[in-house]
Design a protein around this motif. Structure first.
Motif, PDB file in Angstrom:
ATOM      1  N   VAL A  80     -14.516   2.506   3.390  1.00 37.62           N
ATOM      2  CA  VAL A  80     -15.593   3.328   2.843  1.00 37.62           C
ATOM      3  C   VAL A  80     -15.809   4.575   3.678  1.00 37.62           C
ATOM      4  O   VAL A  80     -16.061   5.661   3.147  1.00 37.62           O
ATOM      5  N   THR A  81     -15.679   4.448   5.007  1.00 36.38           N
ATOM      6  CA  THR A  81     -15.890   5.618   5.870  1.00 36.38           C
ATOM      7  C   THR A  81     -14.883   6.715   5.586  1.00 36.38           C
ATOM      8  O   THR A  81     -15.212   7.897   5.591  1.00 36.38           O
ATOM      9  N   SER A  82     -13.626   6.334   5.290  1.00 37.06           N
ATOM     10  CA  SER A  82     -12.608   7.338   4.988  1.00 37.06           C
ATOM     11  C   SER A  82     -12.862   7.982   3.639  1.00 37.06           C
ATOM     12  O   SER A  82     -12.581   9.158   3.438  1.00 37.06           O
ATOM     13  N   GLN A  83     -13.376   7.195   2.678  1.00 35.52           N
ATOM     14  CA  GLN A  83     -13.691   7.763   1.373  1.00 35.52           C
ATOM     15  C   GLN A  83     -14.843   8.757   1.466  1.00 35.52           C
ATOM     16  O   GLN A  83     -14.888   9.757   0.760  1.00 35.52           O
ATOM     17  N   LEU A  84     -15.788   8.486   2.354  1.00 31.71           N
ATOM     18  CA  LEU A  84     -16.958   9.350   2.497  1.00 31.71           C
ATOM     19  C   LEU A  84     -16.662  10.569   3.353  1.00 31.71           C
ATOM     20  O   LEU A  84     -16.976  11.697   2.988  1.00 31.71           O
ATOM     21  N   PHE A  85     -16.015  10.342   4.521  1.00 32.69           N
ATOM     22  CA  PHE A  85     -15.806  11.424   5.485  1.00 32.69           C
ATOM     23  C   PHE A  85     -14.418  12.062   5.398  1.00 32.69           C
ATOM     24  O   PHE A  85     -14.118  12.976   6.147  1.00 32.69           O
ATOM     25  N   GLU A  86     -13.545  11.528   4.516  1.00 29.70           N
ATOM     26  CA  GLU A  86     -12.207  12.060   4.262  1.00 29.70           C
ATOM     27  C   GLU A  86     -11.201  11.691   5.334  1.00 29.70           C
ATOM     28  O   GLU A  86     -10.014  11.667   5.095  1.00 29.70           O
ATOM     29  N   ARG A  87     -11.653  11.431   6.555  1.00 29.04           N
ATOM     30  CA  ARG A  87     -10.768  11.023   7.637  1.00 29.04           C
ATOM     31  C   ARG A  87     -11.300   9.746   8.268  1.00 29.04           C
ATOM     32  O   ARG A  87     -12.471   9.429   8.161  1.00 29.04           O
ATOM     33  N   GLU A  88     -10.400   9.048   8.946  1.00 28.50           N
ATOM     34  CA  GLU A  88     -10.822   7.834   9.626  1.00 28.50           C
ATOM     35  C   GLU A  88     -11.800   8.196  10.745  1.00 28.50           C
ATOM     36  O   GLU A  88     -11.577   9.133  11.510  1.00 28.50           O
ATOM     37  N   VAL A  89     -12.908   7.470  10.812  1.00 29.24           N
ATOM     38  CA  VAL A  89     -13.886   7.709  11.874  1.00 29.24           C
ATOM     39  C   VAL A  89     -14.149   6.399  12.597  1.00 29.24           C
ATOM     40  O   VAL A  89     -14.093   5.319  12.009  1.00 29.24           O
ATOM     41  N   ILE A  90     -14.414   6.503  13.886  1.00 30.81           N
ATOM     42  CA  ILE A  90     -14.647   5.309  14.694  1.00 30.81           C
ATOM     43  C   ILE A  90     -16.064   4.802  14.508  1.00 30.81           C
ATOM     44  O   ILE A  90     -16.307   3.612  14.325  1.00 30.81           O
ATOM     45  N   ASP A  91     -17.008   5.709  14.533  1.00 35.38           N
ATOM     46  CA  ASP A  91     -18.412   5.332  14.406  1.00 35.38           C
ATOM     47  C   ASP A  91     -18.994   5.990  13.175  1.00 35.38           C
ATOM     48  O   ASP A  91     -19.372   7.163  13.196  1.00 35.38           O
ATOM     49  N   SER A 102     -13.973  16.695  10.771  1.00 26.49           N
ATOM     50  CA  SER A 102     -13.092  16.754   9.607  1.00 26.49           C
ATOM     51  C   SER A 102     -12.809  18.204   9.224  1.00 26.49           C
ATOM     52  O   SER A 102     -11.661  18.579   8.958  1.00 26.49           O
ATOM     53  N   ALA A 103     -13.849  19.035   9.210  1.00 30.82           N
ATOM     54  CA  ALA A 103     -13.672  20.449   8.852  1.00 30.82           C
ATOM     55  C   ALA A 103     -12.815  21.173   9.886  1.00 30.82           C
ATOM     56  O   ALA A 103     -11.919  21.951   9.531  1.00 30.82           O
ATOM     57  N   ILE A 104     -13.076  20.906  11.163  1.00 24.88           N
ATOM     58  CA  ILE A 104     -12.318  21.563  12.239  1.00 24.88           C
ATOM     59  C   ILE A 104     -10.844  21.181  12.165  1.00 24.88           C
ATOM     60  O   ILE A 104      -9.947  22.032  12.276  1.00 24.88           O
ATOM     61  N   ALA A 105     -10.575  19.880  11.954  1.00 23.52           N
ATOM     62  CA  ALA A 105      -9.187  19.417  11.883  1.00 23.52           C
ATOM     63  C   ALA A 105      -8.454  20.053  10.712  1.00 23.52           C
ATOM     64  O   ALA A 105      -7.301  20.488  10.843  1.00 23.52           O
ATOM     65  N   SER A 106      -9.100  20.145   9.562  1.00 22.08           N
ATOM     66  CA  SER A 106      -8.472  20.743   8.391  1.00 22.08           C
ATOM     67  C   SER A 106      -8.205  22.232   8.591  1.00 22.08           C
ATOM     68  O   SER A 106      -7.154  22.748   8.197  1.00 22.08           O
ATOM     69  N   LEU A 107      -9.142  22.926   9.226  1.00 22.14           N
ATOM     70  CA  LEU A 107      -8.948  24.347   9.514  1.00 22.14           C
ATOM     71  C   LEU A 107      -7.761  24.557  10.452  1.00 22.14           C
ATOM     72  O   LEU A 107      -6.922  25.436  10.225  1.00 22.14           O
ATOM     73  N   LEU A 108      -7.674  23.750  11.504  1.00 23.15           N
ATOM     74  CA  LEU A 108      -6.587  23.900  12.477  1.00 23.15           C
ATOM     75  C   LEU A 108      -5.234  23.561  11.857  1.00 23.15           C
ATOM     76  O   LEU A 108      -4.243  24.262  12.095  1.00 23.15           O
ATOM     77  N   LYS A 228      -4.463  22.171   4.026  1.00 22.72           N
ATOM     78  CA  LYS A 228      -4.262  20.863   4.655  1.00 22.72           C
ATOM     79  C   LYS A 228      -5.620  20.189   4.849  1.00 22.72           C
ATOM     80  O   LYS A 228      -6.529  20.771   5.447  1.00 22.72           O
ATOM     81  N   THR A 229      -5.744  18.965   4.328  1.00 21.89           N
ATOM     82  CA  THR A 229      -6.965  18.187   4.541  1.00 21.89           C
ATOM     83  C   THR A 229      -6.585  16.761   4.870  1.00 21.89           C
ATOM     84  O   THR A 229      -5.469  16.318   4.611  1.00 21.89           O
ATOM     85  N   GLY A 230      -7.529  16.027   5.430  1.00 26.12           N
ATOM     86  CA  GLY A 230      -7.288  14.615   5.717  1.00 26.12           C
ATOM     87  C   GLY A 230      -7.573  13.741   4.535  1.00 26.12           C
ATOM     88  O   GLY A 230      -7.366  12.532   4.583  1.00 26.12           O
ATOM     89  N   ALA A 231      -8.045  14.330   3.444  1.00 28.30           N
ATOM     90  CA  ALA A 231      -8.440  13.529   2.283  1.00 28.30           C
ATOM     91  C   ALA A 231      -7.251  13.240   1.392  1.00 28.30           C
ATOM     92  O   ALA A 231      -6.307  14.008   1.319  1.00 28.30           O
ATOM     93  N   SER A 232      -7.312  12.111   0.713  1.00 25.48           N
ATOM     94  CA  SER A 232      -6.347  11.805  -0.321  1.00 25.48           C
ATOM     95  C   SER A 232      -6.615  12.712  -1.508  1.00 25.48           C
ATOM     96  O   SER A 232      -7.760  13.034  -1.802  1.00 25.48           O
ATOM     97  N   VAL A 233      -5.558  13.096  -2.221  1.00 22.76           N
ATOM     98  CA  VAL A 233      -5.779  13.888  -3.429  1.00 22.76           C
ATOM     99  C   VAL A 233      -6.409  13.030  -4.517  1.00 22.76           C
ATOM    100  O   VAL A 233      -6.821  13.543  -5.554  1.00 22.76           O
ATOM    101  N   ALA A 234      -6.493  11.717  -4.262  1.00 25.72           N
ATOM    102  CA  ALA A 234      -7.229  10.846  -5.192  1.00 25.72           C
ATOM    103  C   ALA A 234      -8.721  11.077  -5.076  1.00 25.72           C
ATOM    104  O   ALA A 234      -9.494  10.752  -5.957  1.00 25.72           O
TER     105      ALA A 234
END
Length: 280
Positions: A80-91, A102-108, A228-234
């Motif tokens: 669920v966290t990946s579906q909400l935040f687009e990337r895997e999160v620890i907390d 997530s935004a910073i990683a996609s920009l870079l 480039k994003t961490g999200a699935s195109v789904a």
């Protein structure tokens, strides 16, 4: 289709599948989570079957199409966290950091992969075009409107509309002297593809800004600006994709202004003078 496990549906209908469909089923059952993120084109290539077989497989399971099947598979296998935040999160409780990271990683990632020469080429096409059509649907239309907000101050002739039918009417009036920037996160929407087909039928040069460079929409484009994003195109509502799209729009605006040189500065000053009259 009824709300049922996608993996259960595969097992339930397994004996009814053809040999090639069983090949798909075996791969997904063995790699369920890894089957979510790739586009239908990428997964078909990886398994070694055709895209049409992938569609038939999904429909045989009871889904209206492969995209619906993939969404069901994502709900079942992606945290669920990946579906909400687009990337895997620890907390997951710390949404503050998750959103920014997530935004910073996609920009870079996009900064490193984006073809700088292609961005300049697209900006040159826009600068020399008779009309620049700025198009998108849903959230992508908001990005297209932001492109209008930026580019209109350059003095180039920009056209934008919120309504799909108005965009289609604009596309019908295009010529080989025009350029269209069509924005779509997934690149798989029927209406976006309809716009692209109408533009291409009128020889409009088509630039597609998308997170899915292998999508049906991207295949229609003359030029593809890939995000480039961490999200699935789904996941159709990628937040970080929107932020990267806006950055690319800013980059195109800067290049157009540089190409226009003094003419661009003159147009910019006219806009600033007009807006200044409305300030206290």
């Amino acid at each position: 289709m009824r709300d049922v496990s996608a993996l259960f549906a595969i097992r339930e209908r397994y004996d009814d599948l053809s040999a090639k469909e069983k090949q798909i089923a075996d791969f997904i059952l063995e790699h369920p989570r890894e089957s979510v993120n790739p586009s239908i084109e990428e997964l078909a290539e990886r398994i070694g079957i055709s895209e049409s077989t992938m569609v038939r497989f999904a429909k045989k399971l009871g889904y209206s199409g492969y995209q619906r099947f993939r969404i069901a598979l994502a709900r079942e296998t992606v945290p669920v966290t990946s579906q909400l935040f687009e990337r895997e999160v620890i907390d997951a409780s710390d949404g503050f950091d998750a959103v920014f990271n997530s935004a910073i990683a996609s920009l870079l990632e996009t900064q490193q992969s984006l073809d700088r020469g292609l961005v300049l080429e697209v900006a040159t096409l826009m600068t020399n075009a008779r009309n620049v059509y700025l198009m998108g649907l849903g959230g992508s239309n908001i990005v297209a409107e932001d492109a209008l907000h930026k580019l209109v101050r350059t003095g180039i002739n920009c056209q934008w509309a919120a309504d799909f039918h108005l965009q289609l009417m604009m596309a019908s009036q295009g010529t080989k002297d025009d350029v269209a920037l069509l924005i779509s996160h997934t690149g798989s929407g029927y209406d976006s593809i309809a716009l692209a087909e109408e533009l291409k039928s009128n020889e409009v040069r088509l630039v597609v800004l998308t997170s899915n460079p292998r999508s049906p929409l991207a295949r229609l484009a003359d030029h593809v600006l890939a995000v480039k994003t961490g999200a699935s195109v789904a996941v159709s509502e990628s937040f970080s994709a929107r932020i990267v799209n806006l950055a690319i729009i800013d980059l195109l605006y800067i290049h157009v202004m540089e190409l226009l040189d003094e003419r661009g500065i003159e147009q910019l000053n006219r806009m600033r003078a007009s807006i200044a009259k409305r300030r206290v």
